[in-house]
Design a protein around this motif. Structure first.
Motif, PDB file in Angstrom:
ATOM      1  N   LEU A   1       0.939  -0.923  -0.083  1.00 19.05           N
ATOM      2  CA  LEU A   1      -0.021  -0.492   0.089  1.00 19.05           C
ATOM      3  C   LEU A   1       1.247   1.304  -0.037  1.00 19.05           C
ATOM      4  N   GLU A   2       2.166   1.053   0.576  1.00 16.41           N
ATOM      5  CA  GLU A   2       2.713   2.408   0.914  1.00 16.41           C
ATOM      6  C   GLU A   2       3.278   2.781  -0.768  1.00 16.41           C
TER       7      GLU A   2
ATOM      8  N   ARG B   1       1.201   4.261  -2.581  1.00 17.52           N
ATOM      9  CA  ARG B   1       1.010   6.236  -1.896  1.00 17.52           C
ATOM     10  C   ARG B   1       2.355   6.775  -1.945  1.00 17.52           C
ATOM     11  N   ARG B   2       3.163   6.108  -2.347  1.00 13.25           N
ATOM     12  CA  ARG B   2       4.845   7.004  -2.172  1.00 13.25           C
ATOM     13  C   ARG B   2       4.598   7.560  -3.699  1.00 13.25           C
TER      14      ARG B   2
ATOM     15  N   HIS C   1       2.049   8.183  -5.370  1.00 13.01           N
ATOM     16  CA  HIS C   1       0.884   9.485  -5.598  1.00 13.01           C
ATOM     17  C   HIS C   1       1.339  10.635  -4.694  1.00 13.01           C
ATOM     18  N   ARG C   2       1.900  10.099  -3.781  1.00 10.38           N
ATOM     19  CA  ARG C   2       2.970  11.838  -3.147  1.00 10.38           C
ATOM     20  C   ARG C   2       3.512  12.379  -4.130  1.00 10.38           C
TER      21      ARG C   2
ATOM     22  N   TRP D   1      -0.213   5.103 -10.234  1.00 11.92           N
ATOM     23  CA  TRP D   1       0.366   6.088 -10.287  1.00 11.92           C
ATOM     24  C   TRP D   1      -0.413   7.101 -10.796  1.00 11.92           C
TER      25      TRP D   1
ATOM     26  N   ALA E   1      -6.307   7.065  -4.058  1.00 12.94           N
ATOM     27  CA  ALA E   1      -6.766   5.856  -2.771  1.00 12.94           C
ATOM     28  C   ALA E   1      -7.018   4.319  -3.815  1.00 12.94           C
TER      29      ALA E   1
ATOM     30  N   ASP F   1      -4.828   3.052  -5.467  1.00 15.58           N
ATOM     31  CA  ASP F   1      -3.705   2.163  -3.935  1.00 15.58           C
ATOM     32  C   ASP F   1      -3.950   1.021  -3.160  1.00 15.58           C
ATOM     33  N   GLU F   2      -5.607   0.846  -2.808  1.00 10.51           N
ATOM     34  CA  GLU F   2      -5.892  -0.295  -2.438  1.00 10.51           C
ATOM     35  C   GLU F   2      -5.637  -1.348  -3.634  1.00 10.51           C
TER      36      GLU F   2
END
Length: 711
Positions: A102-103, A106-107, A109-110, A166, A290, A293-294
């Motif tokens: 999951l991270e 998220r990484r 996307h950030r 992403w 999100a 990410d899932e």
């Protein structure tokens, strides 16, 4: 060579290097970010945790500079020939929990969200290869330009068991619409066919295309015009909900027919595309990311995805063949002969003329056959020119370099002669015996046999050491695999020459021992024989043909039989039965009747891109089906018989030394039989379904190499 699937390495960090560029016409300063791992183009940029962290740090700094009015735009580009080839897939094996997976999403996307929230216009200057996460970096920018000579562009994730995680699954349907997004995210990855720059421009994935010679200068000038308001790039309106619903429903039917539930990634991707194209209330950019990410976290923890990464690494590393002799032993090749002028011979002749750029001589028994072969070359070249895939000058050169003859002595000056006549051992022996009388002592003699013994072909020659197998697959231009066959007395010079030729032909070569069927045909015909054998024993034709759908193979059994030709299939099956025994490759009176009577085996597909259904008339050839009777297999029973047979045969092939490792079997089946990356070839599937241990008493690959570690 890329790292093998069993080799871990530290991240090859792609750095984000920033420099200021003064845009023309008073447009202000652009902060230009260049992605560069410090290596040449043969080791493209990839995006791992450290590289992503550095990119996010640089973009955060630039957002501050934009807020202070120090810059008017942000640009991102890559080192020569490469923007980025996507995420660092070699790091995926280190992900052991869903939270880590999951991270990972998220990484990304950030970091990429900083391109969207830079406070000034952002531009991607796609100067080269841009795949997966690399192309998503461009999609997250406000505007995109592309170099005319850039390598492949696209989002191949679903072919690897993932989704564009992403931003791609959200941004593409909003940029080009749901119908085109399905092509970008699902159909092109399934065909392993990235977009060319002009295609990406026409589709709307990029906004402008410039010549490679001054690409960056032209791109910055164009960006300045955008900043000054002189150029406005239109963006399409969202698709109406009914259009989205219709396309999604049709695509789901397509996936059910082609993928048949064999892997989850295409279905998850379609759900994301549908949600982005016709969003429900509250489904905004943040919610979409999100959801990506899932989905990414779920898929990273699947065996299909791990097998996909394993397959990707096999194919990437296959450019340096295992077991090949020193390339310095290869003999120079300035002229190539082809014995035969049939379809395979003509295809080989055309490929050699295109890639080796040497004179090619096709020889056959009569003028009519020779002219037919030359006609194929001319017609194919004309089609390539018409499609813009070959220039008229190159076409003229290729056609002029391929000659035809009926005189065997015209092959005397050739450095390599490839025999491509009918698969009859005595005929091939005769061809080689005749060739040895006319060619020079250094000439390498190659056979394109698909199953026959190369050793026996060369047994009576004065110089059997110069005979080698070079097995191409049909269609020659498209199929990337060549099986290079080392016979019992093949010398290193002949073998090295075969590898050198296949490399120049841009094929992936796998060294195989001279055993019946080599790798691909031995396993494909085993599968075909098991399915047809079940029908002979009473399984309904439609049931047997659909039984292997859970494997997600490129096509059902009878469509494969139609592709190779029933006569060819019967011939190879007969050869394997004679060499390896009837208990593994049993006789099929039904198949013999199909060939003898010219029975059609498949119908036309119900729609383009869908599998060809078996012709119900085939059942009449085999006699009445007897479903439910004792000993008659149902669909799961046929699948079990096929996987049991495959596990046993793979074990025998490794014991015989047909290839050195299970990985080479997988590479052959991916490139020579078109088995999907999600299968990993065949050995990962046999391992994760338990057939390896059940049949062989052991795994074929170490746990964790092509699956989520069980420990």
């Amino acid at each position: 060579m890329t790292d093998s699937p069993t080799t871990a390495r530290a991240e090859r960090v792609t750095h984000a290097l920033v420099r200021d560029v003064r845009m023309p016409g008073g447009a202000g300063t652009m902060a230009l970010v260049t992605l560069d791992n410090g290596l040449d183009h043969t080791k493209p940029n990839t995006l791992g945790p450290q590289g992503m962290a550095e990119l996010a740090e640089r973009l955060t700094e630039l957002r501050g500079r934009a807020a202070r009015g120090e810059i008017a735009a942000v640009g991102i580009t890559g080192k020569p020939y490469v923007l980025a080839a996507g995420a660092d897939l070699l790091g995926v094996g280190a992900v052991t929990t869903r939270e880590e997976a999951l991270e990972l999403g998220r990484r990304g996307h950030r970091a990429y969200e900083l391109l969207h929230e830079a406070g000034v216009p952002t531009f991607a200057f796609v100067n080269g290869l841009a795949l997966g996460g690399g192309f998503e970096a461009a999609l997250n920018c406000d505007y995109r330009t592309v170099a005319a000579d850039a390598g492949g562009l696209g989002l191949p994730e679903t072919g690897l068991g993932l989704v564009p995680g992403w931003g791609g699954a959200y941004l593409v349907p909003r940029l080009v619409g749901i119908e085109k997004a399905v092509d970008v995210v699902l159909r092109r990855p399934a065909a392993n066919k990235p977009y060319k720059p002009a295609e990406a421009l026409e589709l709307g994935l990029v906004d402008a295309l410039f010549d490679a010679a001054d690409f960056l200068e032209q791109s910055i000038t164009w960006a300045a015009r955008v900043v000054r308001g002189e150029v406005t790039v239109p963006r399409r309106e969202p698709d109406p909900a009914p259009v989205v619903e219709a396309v999604v429903a049709g695509t789901r039917r397509y996936l059910d027919a082609v993928v048949a539930g064999s892997r989850p990634a295409p279905y998850r991707a379609l759900d994301l595309l549908a949600a982005a194209a016709a969003p429900a209330p509250g489904y905004d950019r943040a919610a979409a990311f999100a959801a990506e990410d899932e989905a990414l976290a779920d898929l990273l923890m699947t065996d299909e995805m791990r097998a996909g990464v394993y397959a990707f690494q096999l194919v990437s590393g296959g450019k340096k063949p295992q077991g090949a002799p020193d390339p310095a032993l290869a003999r120079p090749v300035a002229r190539v002969g082809i014995v035969g002028a049939g379809l395979m011979a003509a295809q080989i002749a055309l490929l050699v003329a295109q890639r080796l750029q040497v004179p090619v001589v096709m020889r056959d028994l009569d003028t009519e056959r020779v002219e037919k072969g030359l006609g194929f070359v001319r017609a194919t070249v004309d089609k390539l020119v018409a499609r813009g895939r070959m220039s008229p000058d190159a076409a003229a050169r290729v056609v002029a370099s391929v000659h035809g003859t009926t005189d065997l002595h015209d092959l005397a000056g050739c450095d390599v002669v490839v025999e491509a006549v009918t698969e009859i051992l005595s005929l091939k022996q005769k061809v080689f015996a005749e060739l040895e009388q006319v060619v020079g002592p250094e000439t390498v003699l190659a056979t394109n046999t698909s199953a026959l013994s190369v050793t026996e072909m060369a047994a009576d020659l004065r110089h059997p050491e110069r005979v080698v197998g070079i097995h191409f697959f049909n269609p020659v231009a498209q199929m990337p695999l060549v099986e290079v066959v080392r016979a019992e007395r093949t010398g290193d010079e002949a073998l090295a020459t075969a590898f050198a030729v296949t490399k120049k032909l841009r094929k992936t070569a796998v060294l195989v021992a001279d055993r019946p069927g080599f790798v691909v045909n031995r396993l494909l015909l085993l599968v075909m024989g098991q399915v047809i054998g079940a029908i002979e024993d009473g399984t309904p034709v439609e049931v047997a043909d659909a039984a292997l759908a859970p494997l997600g193979f490129p096509m059902p059994t009878f469509e494969l039989l139609d592709l190779v030709g029933p006569a060819v299939g019967l011939h190879v099956l007969t050869s394997l039965r004679e060499d390896l025994g009837p208990e593994r490759f049993p006789a099929s009176p039904g198949l013999e009747k199909i060939v003898a009577d010219g029975v059609r085996v498949v119908l036309d597909p119900p729609a383009p891109g869908l599998p060809k259904p078996v012709d119900p008339a085939v059942q009449e050839v085999f006699g009445p089906a007897r479903p439910g009777e004792p000993g008659v297999l149902d669909g799961p029973g046929v699948l079990d018989a096929v996987l049991t047979g495959l596990a046993a045969e793979v074990g025998r092939m490794l014991e015989e030394g047909v290839v050195a490792t299970p990985q080479q079997i997988d590479l052959c089946m991916i490139l020579g039989a078109g088995w999907g990356f999600h299968t990993g070839g065949i050995t990962p599937y046999l391992d994760r379904t338990g057939y390896s241990e059940r049949v062989l008493g052991r795994r074929l690959l170490p746990d964790g190499v092509a699956n989520v570690p069980r420990g």
